[in-house]
Design a protein around this motif. Structure first.
Motif, PDB file in Angstrom:
ATOM      1  N   GLY A  58       0.823  -1.210   0.000  1.00 15.50           N
ATOM      2  CA  GLY A  58       0.000   0.000   0.000  1.00 15.50           C
ATOM      3  C   GLY A  58       0.855   1.257   0.000  1.00 15.50           C
ATOM      4  N   SER A  59       0.179   2.392  -0.064  1.00 13.62           N
ATOM      5  CA  SER A  59       0.873   3.680  -0.125  1.00 13.62           C
ATOM      6  C   SER A  59       0.839   4.364   1.231  1.00 13.62           C
ATOM      7  N   VAL A  60       1.851   5.188   1.477  1.00 18.17           N
ATOM      8  CA  VAL A  60       1.809   6.066   2.653  1.00 18.17           C
ATOM      9  C   VAL A  60       0.790   7.177   2.393  1.00 18.17           C
ATOM     10  N   ALA A  61       0.457   7.936   3.431  1.00 14.22           N
ATOM     11  CA  ALA A  61      -0.532   9.011   3.287  1.00 14.22           C
ATOM     12  C   ALA A  61       0.055  10.217   2.561  1.00 14.22           C
ATOM     13  N   ALA A  62       1.283  10.567   2.915  1.00 16.78           N
ATOM     14  CA  ALA A  62       1.888  11.807   2.407  1.00 16.78           C
ATOM     15  C   ALA A  62       3.395  11.741   2.524  1.00 16.78           C
ATOM     16  N   VAL A  63       4.057  12.648   1.822  1.00 21.75           N
ATOM     17  CA  VAL A  63       5.451  12.964   2.151  1.00 21.75           C
ATOM     18  C   VAL A  63       5.425  14.317   2.846  1.00 21.75           C
ATOM     19  N   CYS A  64       6.416  14.549   3.695  1.00 27.60           N
ATOM     20  CA  CYS A  64       6.543  15.847   4.365  1.00 27.60           C
ATOM     21  C   CYS A  64       7.947  16.366   4.093  1.00 27.60           C
ATOM     22  N   VAL A  65       8.015  17.509   3.388  1.00 29.59           N
ATOM     23  CA  VAL A  65       9.290  18.026   2.886  1.00 29.59           C
ATOM     24  C   VAL A  65       9.399  19.524   3.139  1.00 29.59           C
ATOM     25  N   TRP A  66      10.634  20.024   3.050  1.00 31.37           N
ATOM     26  CA  TRP A  66      10.871  21.466   3.137  1.00 31.37           C
ATOM     27  C   TRP A  66      10.091  22.192   2.028  1.00 31.37           C
ATOM     28  N   PRO A  67       9.682  23.437   2.261  1.00 27.09           N
ATOM     29  CA  PRO A  67       8.919  24.177   1.238  1.00 27.09           C
ATOM     30  C   PRO A  67       9.603  24.228  -0.132  1.00 27.09           C
ATOM     31  N   ARG A  68      10.932  24.305  -0.132  1.00 27.34           N
ATOM     32  CA  ARG A  68      11.622  24.437  -1.422  1.00 27.34           C
ATOM     33  C   ARG A  68      11.501  23.190  -2.300  1.00 27.34           C
ATOM     34  N   PHE A  69      11.062  22.074  -1.709  1.00 29.72           N
ATOM     35  CA  PHE A  69      10.934  20.834  -2.479  1.00 29.72           C
ATOM     36  C   PHE A  69       9.479  20.470  -2.809  1.00 29.72           C
ATOM     37  N   VAL A  70       8.537  21.340  -2.455  1.00 26.80           N
ATOM     38  CA  VAL A  70       7.121  21.007  -2.660  1.00 26.80           C
ATOM     39  C   VAL A  70       6.810  20.770  -4.136  1.00 26.80           C
ATOM     40  N   ALA A  71       7.252  21.679  -5.003  1.00 27.89           N
ATOM     41  CA  ALA A  71       6.926  21.568  -6.431  1.00 27.89           C
ATOM     42  C   ALA A  71       7.487  20.267  -7.010  1.00 27.89           C
ATOM     43  N   GLN A  72       8.717  19.945  -6.627  1.00 25.53           N
ATOM     44  CA  GLN A  72       9.334  18.698  -7.103  1.00 25.53           C
ATOM     45  C   GLN A  72       8.553  17.479  -6.625  1.00 25.53           C
ATOM     46  N   ALA A  73       8.227  17.454  -5.340  1.00 26.16           N
ATOM     47  CA  ALA A  73       7.501  16.295  -4.785  1.00 26.16           C
ATOM     48  C   ALA A  73       6.124  16.167  -5.431  1.00 26.16           C
ATOM     49  N   ALA A  74       5.443  17.295  -5.635  1.00 25.75           N
ATOM     50  CA  ALA A  74       4.112  17.257  -6.244  1.00 25.75           C
ATOM     51  C   ALA A  74       4.187  16.657  -7.646  1.00 25.75           C
ATOM     52  N   LYS A  75       5.228  17.013  -8.384  1.00 25.13           N
ATOM     53  CA  LYS A  75       5.420  16.497  -9.744  1.00 25.13           C
ATOM     54  C   LYS A  75       5.705  14.993  -9.693  1.00 25.13           C
ATOM     55  N   GLU A  76       6.600  14.599  -8.804  1.00 26.43           N
ATOM     56  CA  GLU A  76       7.025  13.195  -8.762  1.00 26.43           C
ATOM     57  C   GLU A  76       5.931  12.268  -8.233  1.00 26.43           C
ATOM     58  N   LEU A  77       4.988  12.818  -7.474  1.00 25.91           N
ATOM     59  CA  LEU A  77       3.917  11.987  -6.895  1.00 25.91           C
ATOM     60  C   LEU A  77       2.621  12.039  -7.709  1.00 25.91           C
ATOM     61  N   THR A  78       2.648  12.711  -8.842  1.00 29.40           N
ATOM     62  CA  THR A  78       1.441  12.817  -9.675  1.00 29.40           C
ATOM     63  C   THR A  78       0.863  11.433  -9.954  1.00 29.40           C
ATOM     64  N   GLY A  79      -0.429  11.282  -9.681  1.00 26.01           N
ATOM     65  CA  GLY A  79      -1.098  10.028  -9.996  1.00 26.01           C
ATOM     66  C   GLY A  79      -0.985   8.946  -8.939  1.00 26.01           C
ATOM     67  N   THR A  80      -0.211   9.191  -7.893  1.00 30.61           N
ATOM     68  CA  THR A  80      -0.037   8.161  -6.839  1.00 30.61           C
ATOM     69  C   THR A  80      -1.121   8.253  -5.771  1.00 30.61           C
ATOM     70  N   GLY A  81      -1.753   9.421  -5.635  1.00 29.76           N
ATOM     71  CA  GLY A  81      -2.689   9.635  -4.533  1.00 29.76           C
ATOM     72  C   GLY A  81      -2.003  10.024  -3.236  1.00 29.76           C
ATOM     73  N   VAL A  82      -0.664  10.028  -3.235  1.00 23.19           N
ATOM     74  CA  VAL A  82       0.084  10.422  -2.033  1.00 23.19           C
ATOM     75  C   VAL A  82       0.120  11.943  -1.959  1.00 23.19           C
ATOM     76  N   LYS A  83      -0.207  12.493  -0.796  1.00 21.22           N
ATOM     77  CA  LYS A  83      -0.271  13.945  -0.610  1.00 21.22           C
ATOM     78  C   LYS A  83       1.119  14.532  -0.365  1.00 21.22           C
ATOM     79  N   VAL A  84       1.243  15.824  -0.634  1.00 22.32           N
ATOM     80  CA  VAL A  84       2.475  16.550  -0.337  1.00 22.32           C
ATOM     81  C   VAL A  84       2.212  17.493   0.829  1.00 22.32           C
ATOM     82  N   ALA A  85       2.916  17.239   1.922  1.00 21.97           N
ATOM     83  CA  ALA A  85       2.861  18.120   3.094  1.00 21.97           C
ATOM     84  C   ALA A  85       4.170  18.895   3.180  1.00 21.97           C
ATOM     85  N   THR A  86       4.088  20.102   3.733  1.00 27.82           N
ATOM     86  CA  THR A  86       5.299  20.873   3.970  1.00 27.82           C
ATOM     87  C   THR A  86       5.216  21.538   5.334  1.00 27.82           C
ATOM     88  N   VAL A  87       6.304  22.185   5.729  1.00 32.04           N
ATOM     89  CA  VAL A  87       6.377  22.817   7.054  1.00 32.04           C
ATOM     90  C   VAL A  87       6.586  24.318   6.892  1.00 32.04           C
TER      91      VAL A  87
END
Length: 260
Positions: free
Chosen positions: A41-70
């Motif tokens: 199964g998949s994890v719920a989300a990744v949690c990353v620094w703000p500067r990596f949000v755009a990259q993570a959002a792109k790489e997780l497209t279609g997975t259903g995994v959310k992008v969280a930041t701090v």
């Protein structure tokens, strides 16, 4: 053992797979995102620094995994305008969830109104459908009554989740803090059955046994049907490997070189 396998399988879908290391690179984010979808199964989300949000959002497209930041992380500072700007940018970059460190030093020193106002103002710039998780930094607040008061303050100011810790201080998630925070959530639920407020322990949760202990507290206080990815997350980096090892019945190998 079958109980632990069941618990590990339950916990896997609740993980906010985290890399908030100071030396985190784009390559590390690619590796992090590659781990999110497992054979179990998949994890719920990744949690990353703000500067990596755009990259993570792109790489997780279609997975259903959310992008969280701090934001306002990790110090819980008092420059609310800067935190608003940081939040707006993270959302523009594709963040699904924002983990805000409340200004806990101001709160502990008696400036509760300031802490509350900052949360309210961040809430106001977060669009519908984006989660606001408020980090209390319970290991620094220390006093159980103040942890309860901070939980109430964050809930009243509009938090969707309350989170124990940044993972960057001496004492992070504890079962004692979890009990206090879940009790505040339970009290809020009794007052307003419509609103859902979640709980996220973070920092130092590394094994399936650790996860089981937190789930047991949630089940006891909130009831067995309460926990889901909408109401409960684990903030962790090393936990996922332990959960997978447990599910597969293998020896645990600690791959996490970082303490988060």
């Amino acid at each position: 053992m079958s109980d632990m396998i069941e618990i590990a399988a339950r916990a896997l879908g609740l993980v906010d797979l985290t890399n908030l290391n100071d030396d985190c690179t784009a390559e590390d984010i690619t590796k992090l995102c590659a781990r999110t979808v497992t054979d179990h199964g998949s994890v719920a989300a990744v949690c990353v620094w703000p500067r990596f949000v755009a990259q993570a959002a792109k790489e997780l497209t279609g997975t259903g995994v959310k992008v969280a930041t701090v934001v306002n992380f990790p110090a819980g500072g008092e420059d609310t305008e800067a935190v608003i700007a940081e939040t707006r940018q993270a959302i523009a970059d594709g963040a699904d969830e924002v983990d805000l460190v409340m200004p806990y030093k101001a709160f502990v020193s008696g400036r509760k109104g300031f802490a509350e106002e900052q949360i309210i103002r961040i809430r106001a710039v977060i669009p519908e459908g984006v989660l606001l998780k408020v980090i209390l930094e319970t290991g620094e607040i220390k006093d159980p009554l103040l942890i309860h008061a901070a939980s109430n303050l964050a809930i009243n100011a509009g938090a969707d989740f309350i989170k124990t810790s940044t993972g960057k201080v001496a004492v992070n998630a504890t079962l004692e803090a979890a009990e206090i925070m879940l009790t505040a959530i339970e009290e809020a639920r009794r007052d307003d059955g419509e609103r859902v407020i979640g709980f996220k322990p973070a920092g130092g949760i590394k094994t399936a046994e650790d996860a089981a202990a937190y789930l047991a507290v949630a089940d006891r206080i909130m009831g067995h049907n309460w926990v889901s990815a909408h109401t409960f997350r684990f903030g962790a980096s090393g936990l996922l490997d332990s959960l997978i090892s447990t599910i597969e019945g293998q020896e645990i190998v600690d791959h996490s070189h970082h303490g988060y």
